[in-house]
Motif scaffolding. Structure first.
Motif, PDB file in Angstrom:
ATOM      1  N   TYR A 151      28.309  -6.688  -1.044  1.00 18.18           N
ATOM      2  CA  TYR A 151      27.200  -6.764  -1.993  1.00 18.18           C
ATOM      3  C   TYR A 151      27.610  -6.444  -3.431  1.00 18.18           C
ATOM      4  O   TYR A 151      26.760  -6.321  -4.303  1.00 18.18           O
ATOM      5  CB  TYR A 151      26.075  -5.820  -1.548  1.00 18.18           C
ATOM      6  CG  TYR A 151      25.456  -6.240  -0.228  1.00 18.18           C
ATOM      7  CD1 TYR A 151      24.638  -7.347  -0.149  1.00 18.18           C
ATOM      8  CD2 TYR A 151      25.729  -5.530   0.935  1.00 18.18           C
ATOM      9  CE1 TYR A 151      24.083  -7.744   1.061  1.00 18.18           C
ATOM     10  CE2 TYR A 151      25.173  -5.912   2.156  1.00 18.18           C
ATOM     11  CZ  TYR A 151      24.353  -7.017   2.211  1.00 18.18           C
ATOM     12  OH  TYR A 151      23.809  -7.405   3.414  1.00 18.18           O
TER      13      TYR A 151
ATOM     14  N   GLU B  85      19.117  -2.770 -16.444  1.00 23.62           N
ATOM     15  CA  GLU B  85      17.728  -3.202 -16.328  1.00 23.62           C
ATOM     16  C   GLU B  85      16.787  -2.205 -17.004  1.00 23.62           C
ATOM     17  O   GLU B  85      15.779  -2.604 -17.613  1.00 23.62           O
ATOM     18  CB  GLU B  85      17.362  -3.353 -14.851  1.00 23.62           C
ATOM     19  CG  GLU B  85      18.050  -4.539 -14.165  1.00 23.62           C
ATOM     20  CD  GLU B  85      17.819  -4.556 -12.668  1.00 23.62           C
ATOM     21  OE1 GLU B  85      17.741  -5.663 -12.095  1.00 23.62           O
ATOM     22  OE2 GLU B  85      17.738  -3.465 -12.068  1.00 23.62           O
TER      23      GLU B  85
ATOM     24  N   ARG C  85      13.596   1.972  -4.245  1.00 25.29           N
ATOM     25  CA  ARG C  85      14.395   0.874  -4.771  1.00 25.29           C
ATOM     26  C   ARG C  85      15.522   1.429  -5.625  1.00 25.29           C
ATOM     27  O   ARG C  85      15.536   2.614  -5.975  1.00 25.29           O
ATOM     28  CB  ARG C  85      13.558  -0.107  -5.578  1.00 25.29           C
ATOM     29  CG  ARG C  85      12.982   0.466  -6.866  1.00 25.29           C
ATOM     30  CD  ARG C  85      12.473  -0.641  -7.778  1.00 25.29           C
ATOM     31  NE  ARG C  85      11.453  -1.454  -7.132  1.00 25.29           N
ATOM     32  CZ  ARG C  85      10.988  -2.593  -7.632  1.00 25.29           C
ATOM     33  NH1 ARG C  85      11.484  -3.044  -8.774  1.00 25.29           N
ATOM     34  NH2 ARG C  85      10.036  -3.271  -7.028  1.00 25.29           N
TER      35      ARG C  85
ATOM     36  N   THR D 114       8.520  -1.270 -11.142  1.00 24.35           N
ATOM     37  CA  THR D 114       8.318  -2.713 -11.335  1.00 24.35           C
ATOM     38  C   THR D 114       9.536  -3.382 -11.953  1.00 24.35           C
ATOM     39  O   THR D 114       9.534  -4.586 -12.180  1.00 24.35           O
ATOM     40  CB  THR D 114       7.100  -2.969 -12.245  1.00 24.35           C
ATOM     41  OG1 THR D 114       7.372  -2.460 -13.562  1.00 24.35           O
ATOM     42  CG2 THR D 114       5.852  -2.307 -11.686  1.00 24.35           C
TER      43      THR D 114
ATOM     44  N   VAL E 218      17.523   0.499  -9.263  1.00 27.34           N
ATOM     45  CA  VAL E 218      17.562  -0.338 -10.456  1.00 27.34           C
ATOM     46  C   VAL E 218      18.819   0.015 -11.241  1.00 27.34           C
ATOM     47  O   VAL E 218      19.281   1.158 -11.227  1.00 27.34           O
ATOM     48  CB  VAL E 218      16.317  -0.151 -11.338  1.00 27.34           C
ATOM     49  CG1 VAL E 218      15.072  -0.576 -10.583  1.00 27.34           C
ATOM     50  CG2 VAL E 218      16.173   1.288 -11.797  1.00 27.34           C
TER      51      VAL E 218
ATOM     52  N   GLY F 291      13.299  -4.845 -12.081  1.00 28.88           N
ATOM     53  CA  GLY F 291      14.225  -5.455 -11.129  1.00 28.88           C
ATOM     54  C   GLY F 291      13.535  -6.394 -10.166  1.00 28.88           C
ATOM     55  O   GLY F 291      12.348  -6.709 -10.313  1.00 28.88           O
ATOM     56  N   ASP F 292      14.301  -6.845  -9.152  1.00 24.93           N
ATOM     57  CA  ASP F 292      13.765  -7.855  -8.235  1.00 24.93           C
ATOM     58  C   ASP F 292      12.989  -7.254  -7.071  1.00 24.93           C
ATOM     59  O   ASP F 292      12.361  -7.977  -6.297  1.00 24.93           O
ATOM     60  CB  ASP F 292      14.898  -8.749  -7.700  1.00 24.93           C
ATOM     61  CG  ASP F 292      16.029  -7.937  -7.084  1.00 24.93           C
ATOM     62  OD1 ASP F 292      15.778  -6.796  -6.640  1.00 24.93           O
ATOM     63  OD2 ASP F 292      17.163  -8.433  -7.047  1.00 24.93           O
ATOM     64  N   GLY F 293      13.038  -5.934  -6.888  1.00 27.69           N
ATOM     65  CA  GLY F 293      12.237  -5.288  -5.854  1.00 27.69           C
ATOM     66  C   GLY F 293      12.750  -5.448  -4.447  1.00 27.69           C
ATOM     67  O   GLY F 293      12.046  -5.119  -3.486  1.00 27.69           O
ATOM     68  N   ARG F 294      13.968  -5.944  -4.286  1.00 33.74           N
ATOM     69  CA  ARG F 294      14.512  -6.088  -2.942  1.00 33.74           C
ATOM     70  C   ARG F 294      14.812  -4.729  -2.324  1.00 33.74           C
ATOM     71  O   ARG F 294      15.110  -3.765  -3.026  1.00 33.74           O
ATOM     72  CB  ARG F 294      15.782  -6.934  -2.970  1.00 33.74           C
ATOM     73  CG  ARG F 294      15.524  -8.420  -3.195  1.00 33.74           C
ATOM     74  CD  ARG F 294      16.810  -9.210  -3.256  1.00 33.74           C
ATOM     75  NE  ARG F 294      17.613  -8.825  -4.424  1.00 33.74           N
ATOM     76  CZ  ARG F 294      18.772  -9.401  -4.747  1.00 33.74           C
ATOM     77  NH1 ARG F 294      19.268 -10.356  -3.977  1.00 33.74           N
ATOM     78  NH2 ARG F 294      19.429  -9.023  -5.823  1.00 33.74           N
TER      79      ARG F 294
END
Length: 452
Positions: A215, A177, A171, A189, A173, A191-194
């Protein structure tokens, strides 16, 4: 001013350089001969010299580095960002490249060779290997301490790349964040984990720019087939690359080959070589126009008034074709249309071309009739038929120009060429010949039995 200060007190020179931004120093060096620019770079404080050499706007970077002594050049090169090192070595002469590569330290040399193996217009050719990556099990506090220690050596620290146990990108981050997270929170863990947006190293720079814009990213990671991060492409590198891309497209659309150097640095022989090929091709194309006019010589002799409107007819077709070409080239570049959409474009351009042709045809008809009525010019006994000929011809020529101009980029893309090569001069040349055929064919049908 830099040369004047260089000739004086060294401390005063160093102080003056400290007060200038690297981009301003690079701009000043562009106005100096290469040997003088090399003297300035060798004299400025080391940290500033590195930043100046990192500036993409420095036009003679390769010439400056080639003139520096090895004991000055090597530390500067090794301190440069990885992506700018690659650009520098791509520009260097083969002899200078081999000489400097030989004396670089092994890690820098190996990294350069790896990055230079990618095409210069690809994500791999643009990326830098200077980014912050951390294991997924680290806490936010560990990440913050790591950024504090290593951040100054990285090109950007706005994004933290989180790796799993197999060193694959898990991921991304943001630094924000990480800063606002609790110290004991595990980074995987945060952030949004996308799933992160990534590109492969062979993706074209235009596609990289499109993703960064879509984006709203400051950087995009480049990963291999196994998901391991190879580097990142930052937004400033994309901007520099796209300026280069747009310059190349503008040159092609102007009817010439793209030039690698700036206008003032391009030598006269190179300028002639880049422009002569396209100009000769366009000239040969325009000779077909003379051939077409020769074919209609009898009609011109019998109805001389038709010759008055030849420039009007062919320029209108060329202008409409140029408009259509520009619109489709942009749409293809932005992925708004694909090769399979050619028929949809044709369906749109036919009514658009008809409407535009009717507008110009109406203006042409009114202009001829008005000039005749006001006595400003005598178009003869059959002036109404002449006006009708011009009006109908404009409809046909503008329609053909719009259709040809919109289809040519698709054809060139299908054949593997750059659609920017479908330049306005090329389209204009095609429409010139066709426009004459349409004009005199309409004239023959409308004026047969009168002037013809």
């Amino acid at each position: 001013e830099l040369l004047y200060l260089l000739a004086g007190d060294p401390e005063e020179f160093a102080s003056a350089c400290t007060d200038l931004l690297p981009a301003d120093i690079a701009e000043a060096l562009n106005d100096l001969p290469v040997d003088a620019a090399a003297r300035v770079v060798a004299a400025v404080p080391f940290g500033i010299a590195v930043q100046v050499l990192d500036e993409p706007s420095l036009e003679s970077r390769d010439g400056i580095v080639s003139l520096l002594p090895d004991d000055v050049a090597i530390p500067l090169i090794q301190a440069m960002s990885a992506d700018q090192q690659v650009r520098l070595f791509r520009d260097l002469k083969e002899s200078d490249r081999a000489r400097l590569l030989h004396v670089l330290d092994a890690p820098t040399r190996d990294q350069l060779k790896r990055l230079m193996s990618y095409p210069p217009q690809s994500a791999g050719g643009l990326m830098t290997t200077e980014f912050v990556s951390v294991p997924a099990e680290w806490t936010a506090l560990q990440v913050r301490l790591h950024v504090a220690r290593e951040g100054s050596e990285k090109e950007t620290v706005y994004a933290i790349y989180v790796l799993d146990g197999r060193q694959r990108l898990e991921r991304v981050v943001s630094l924000r964040e990480v800063v606002i997270a609790t110290s004991d929170q595990v980074v995987e863990t945060i952030g949004d984990g996308r799933k992160p947006v990534t590109v492969s190293p062979l993706v074209d720079r235009e596609d990289v720019a499109r993703l960064i814009s879509k984006y709203n990213l400051l950087a995009i990671p480049v990963v291999d087939d196994g998901g391991h991060i190879l580097g990142i492409v930052t937004v400033d590198d994309v901007i520099d690359a796209m300026i280069s891309e747009q310059t190349e497209d503008v040159q092609k659309m102007g009817g010439m080959a793209a030039m690698e150097e700036s206008y003032m640095e391009t030598s006269l022989p190179t300028m002639i070589r880049k422009r002569a090929g396209w100009l000769s091709a366009l000239f040969l194309g325009e000779m077909l126009t003379a051939t077409a006019m020769g074919h209609f010589e009898q009609e011109i002799n019998r109805a001389v008034v038709l010759a008055l409107f030849i420039p009007l007819i062919i320029s209108s077709g060329g202008n409409s074709g140029g408009q259509a070409t520009s619109l489709i080239i942009r749409a293809l570049a932005l992925k708004e249309v694909s090769l399979g959409d050619w028929w949809r474009v044709a369906v749109r351009e036919v009514p658009a071309g008809l409407a535009l042709g009717l507008i110009l045809g109406t203006l042409g008809f009114i202009r001829i009739v008005l000039w005749q009525s006001l006595g400003w010019y005598d178009y003869g006994e059959y002036h109404t038929l002449v006006a009708l000929t011009v009006a109908l011809s404009l409809v046909g020529v503008v329609l053909f120009g719009s259709l040809a101009g919109s289809m040519l980029p698709f054809l060139l893309r299908r054949l593997g060429f750059d659609p920017a090569s479908a330049s306005a001069p090329f389209v204009a040349t095609l429409v010139d010949v066709t426009g004459l055929v349409i004009y005199f064919s309409v004239g023959y049908l409308v004026l047969r039995g009168t002037l013809l």
